[in-house]
Design a protein around this motif. Structure first.
Motif, PDB file in Angstrom:
ATOM      1  N   VAL A   1       0.938  -1.213  -0.125  1.00  0.00           N
ATOM      2  CA  VAL A   1       0.323   0.011  -0.082  1.00  0.00           C
ATOM      3  C   VAL A   1       0.711   1.316   0.015  1.00  0.00           C
ATOM      4  CG1 VAL A   1      -1.566   1.258   1.346  1.00  0.00           C
ATOM      5  CG2 VAL A   1      -1.852  -0.951   1.146  1.00  0.00           C
ATOM      6  N   ALA A   2       1.912   1.362   0.838  1.00  0.00           N
ATOM      7  CA  ALA A   2       2.980   2.259   0.756  1.00  0.00           C
ATOM      8  C   ALA A   2       2.185   3.687   0.636  1.00  0.00           C
ATOM      9  CB  ALA A   2       4.092   1.923  -0.134  1.00  0.00           C
ATOM     10  N   GLY A   3       1.407   4.067   1.401  1.00  0.00           N
ATOM     11  CA  GLY A   3       0.992   5.388   1.239  1.00  0.00           C
ATOM     12  C   GLY A   3       0.035   5.799   0.133  1.00  0.00           C
ATOM     13  N   ASP A   4      -0.536   4.884  -0.651  1.00  0.00           N
ATOM     14  CA  ASP A   4      -1.565   4.641  -1.944  1.00  0.00           C
ATOM     15  C   ASP A   4      -2.741   5.542  -1.183  1.00  0.00           C
ATOM     16  OD1 ASP A   4      -3.593   4.390  -3.766  1.00  0.00           O
ATOM     17  OD2 ASP A   4      -2.087   3.283  -4.972  1.00  0.00           O
ATOM     18  N   GLU A   5      -3.007   6.653  -1.445  1.00  0.00           N
ATOM     19  CA  GLU A   5      -4.183   7.179  -0.693  1.00  0.00           C
ATOM     20  C   GLU A   5      -5.729   6.722  -1.269  1.00  0.00           C
ATOM     21  OE1 GLU A   5      -4.125  11.459  -0.851  1.00  0.00           O
ATOM     22  OE2 GLU A   5      -2.068  11.530  -0.096  1.00  0.00           O
ATOM     23  N   LEU A   6      -5.609   6.047  -2.564  1.00  0.00           N
ATOM     24  CA  LEU A   6      -6.754   5.807  -2.879  1.00  0.00           C
ATOM     25  C   LEU A   6      -7.151   4.341  -2.230  1.00  0.00           C
ATOM     26  CD1 LEU A   6      -7.197   6.212  -6.815  1.00  0.00           C
ATOM     27  CD2 LEU A   6      -8.708   7.256  -4.903  1.00  0.00           C
ATOM     28  N   VAL A   7      -6.157   3.554  -1.985  1.00  0.00           N
ATOM     29  CA  VAL A   7      -6.130   2.438  -1.268  1.00  0.00           C
ATOM     30  C   VAL A   7      -6.543   2.333   0.221  1.00  0.00           C
ATOM     31  CG1 VAL A   7      -5.218  -0.160  -0.639  1.00  0.00           C
ATOM     32  CG2 VAL A   7      -4.655   0.936  -2.733  1.00  0.00           C
ATOM     33  N   THR A   8      -5.571   3.234   0.794  1.00  0.00           N
ATOM     34  CA  THR A   8      -6.087   3.440   2.302  1.00  0.00           C
ATOM     35  C   THR A   8      -7.498   4.097   2.558  1.00  0.00           C
ATOM     36  OG1 THR A   8      -5.041   5.724   2.180  1.00  0.00           O
ATOM     37  CG2 THR A   8      -3.512   3.756   2.892  1.00  0.00           C
ATOM     38  N   GLY A   9      -8.028   4.961   1.402  1.00  0.00           N
ATOM     39  CA  GLY A   9      -9.322   5.510   1.674  1.00  0.00           C
ATOM     40  C   GLY A   9     -10.306   4.605   1.479  1.00  0.00           C
ATOM     41  N   THR A  10      -9.905   3.655   0.602  1.00  0.00           N
ATOM     42  CA  THR A  10     -11.072   2.487   0.244  1.00  0.00           C
ATOM     43  C   THR A  10     -10.966   1.562   1.680  1.00  0.00           C
ATOM     44  OG1 THR A  10     -10.414   2.438  -2.220  1.00  0.00           O
ATOM     45  CG2 THR A  10     -11.556   0.435  -1.161  1.00  0.00           C
ATOM     46  N   ALA A  11      -9.902   1.310   2.176  1.00  0.00           N
ATOM     47  CA  ALA A  11     -10.062   0.478   3.437  1.00  0.00           C
ATOM     48  C   ALA A  11     -10.603   1.294   4.482  1.00  0.00           C
ATOM     49  CB  ALA A  11      -8.503   0.360   3.932  1.00  0.00           C
ATOM     50  N   THR A  12     -10.376   2.621   4.745  1.00  0.00           N
ATOM     51  CA  THR A  12     -11.348   3.328   5.691  1.00  0.00           C
ATOM     52  C   THR A  12     -12.663   3.220   5.394  1.00  0.00           C
ATOM     53  OG1 THR A  12      -9.196   4.792   5.984  1.00  0.00           O
ATOM     54  CG2 THR A  12     -11.238   5.825   6.664  1.00  0.00           C
TER      55      THR A  12
ATOM     56  N   GLU B   1      -4.965  -0.930   9.519  1.00  0.00           N
ATOM     57  CA  GLU B   1      -3.870  -0.512   8.450  1.00  0.00           C
ATOM     58  C   GLU B   1      -3.737  -1.100   7.500  1.00  0.00           C
ATOM     59  OE1 GLU B   1       1.266   0.053   8.376  1.00  0.00           O
ATOM     60  OE2 GLU B   1       0.107  -0.540  10.247  1.00  0.00           O
ATOM     61  N   ALA B   2      -4.087  -0.719   6.151  1.00  0.00           N
ATOM     62  CA  ALA B   2      -4.063  -1.516   5.095  1.00  0.00           C
ATOM     63  C   ALA B   2      -2.373  -1.634   4.638  1.00  0.00           C
ATOM     64  CB  ALA B   2      -4.655  -0.532   3.749  1.00  0.00           C
ATOM     65  N   VAL B   3      -2.232  -2.835   4.183  1.00  0.00           N
ATOM     66  CA  VAL B   3      -0.777  -3.035   4.140  1.00  0.00           C
ATOM     67  C   VAL B   3      -0.369  -3.687   2.681  1.00  0.00           C
ATOM     68  CG1 VAL B   3      -0.020  -3.266   6.537  1.00  0.00           C
ATOM     69  CG2 VAL B   3      -0.750  -5.375   5.132  1.00  0.00           C
ATOM     70  N   LYS B   4      -1.305  -4.509   2.025  1.00  0.00           N
ATOM     71  CA  LYS B   4      -0.964  -5.134   0.665  1.00  0.00           C
ATOM     72  C   LYS B   4      -2.356  -5.216   0.030  1.00  0.00           C
ATOM     73  CE  LYS B   4       2.993  -7.099   1.599  1.00  0.00           C
ATOM     74  NZ  LYS B   4       4.315  -6.949   1.053  1.00  0.00           N
ATOM     75  N   TYR B   5      -2.349  -5.174  -1.235  1.00  0.00           N
ATOM     76  CA  TYR B   5      -3.499  -4.977  -2.122  1.00  0.00           C
ATOM     77  C   TYR B   5      -3.416  -5.461  -3.550  1.00  0.00           C
ATOM     78  CZ  TYR B   5      -2.128  -0.819  -4.777  1.00  0.00           C
ATOM     79  OH  TYR B   5      -1.381  -0.043  -5.737  1.00  0.00           O
ATOM     80  N   THR B   6      -4.365  -6.215  -4.297  1.00  0.00           N
ATOM     81  CA  THR B   6      -4.433  -6.281  -5.499  1.00  0.00           C
ATOM     82  C   THR B   6      -5.479  -5.305  -6.105  1.00  0.00           C
ATOM     83  OG1 THR B   6      -6.059  -8.210  -5.619  1.00  0.00           O
ATOM     84  CG2 THR B   6      -3.658  -8.710  -5.515  1.00  0.00           C
TER      85      THR B   6
END
Length: 112
Positions: free
Chosen positions: A29-40, A58-63
């Motif tokens: 994830v490394a600070g990808d705001e779209l992924v962290t925003g989706t997880a939130t 805390e989102a850590v990995k994704y596809t």
């Protein structure tokens, strides 16, 4: 003269599926705001689906899979391990997020 090299059926199929929006490799994830925003955005839905409340989230990995928007599978660090959650984000930076499903009791090493 040599005949041109051809791809095997599986190589052609894999290539074709990727072009049609196949899932990406697992990424940090490394600070990808779209992924962290989706997880939130799906935290409450995940907690409801799993019957738990999480202090750590805390989102850590994704596809990701580009469709009409983006389908995400996200590995989220929670209080007692990891959760895998699926969600869809509609097109656009502020696209609507729709929760799909979640599974608890995962480890960092578990595949999606």
């Amino acid at each position: 003269e040599k005949a041109p090299k051809t791809k095997s059926f599986s190589q052609k199929t894999t290539s074709y599926l990727t072009m049609l929006g196949g899932a990406s490799n697992v990424k940090d994830v490394a600070g990808d705001e779209l992924v962290t925003g989706t997880a939130t955005a799906i935290k409450g839905d995940v907690e409801k689906a799993l019957g738990k409340t999480f202090n750590t989230w805390e989102a850590v990995k994704y596809t990701s899979q580009v469709v009409n928007g983006v389908n995400y599978q996200i590995k989220i660090k929670v209080d007692d391990g990891y959760v895998h959650a699926s969600a869809h984000r509609a097109p656009g930076e502020n696209g609507t997020v729709t929760f799909k499903e979640a599974a608890g009791g995962k480890t960092l090493e578990d595949g999606f």
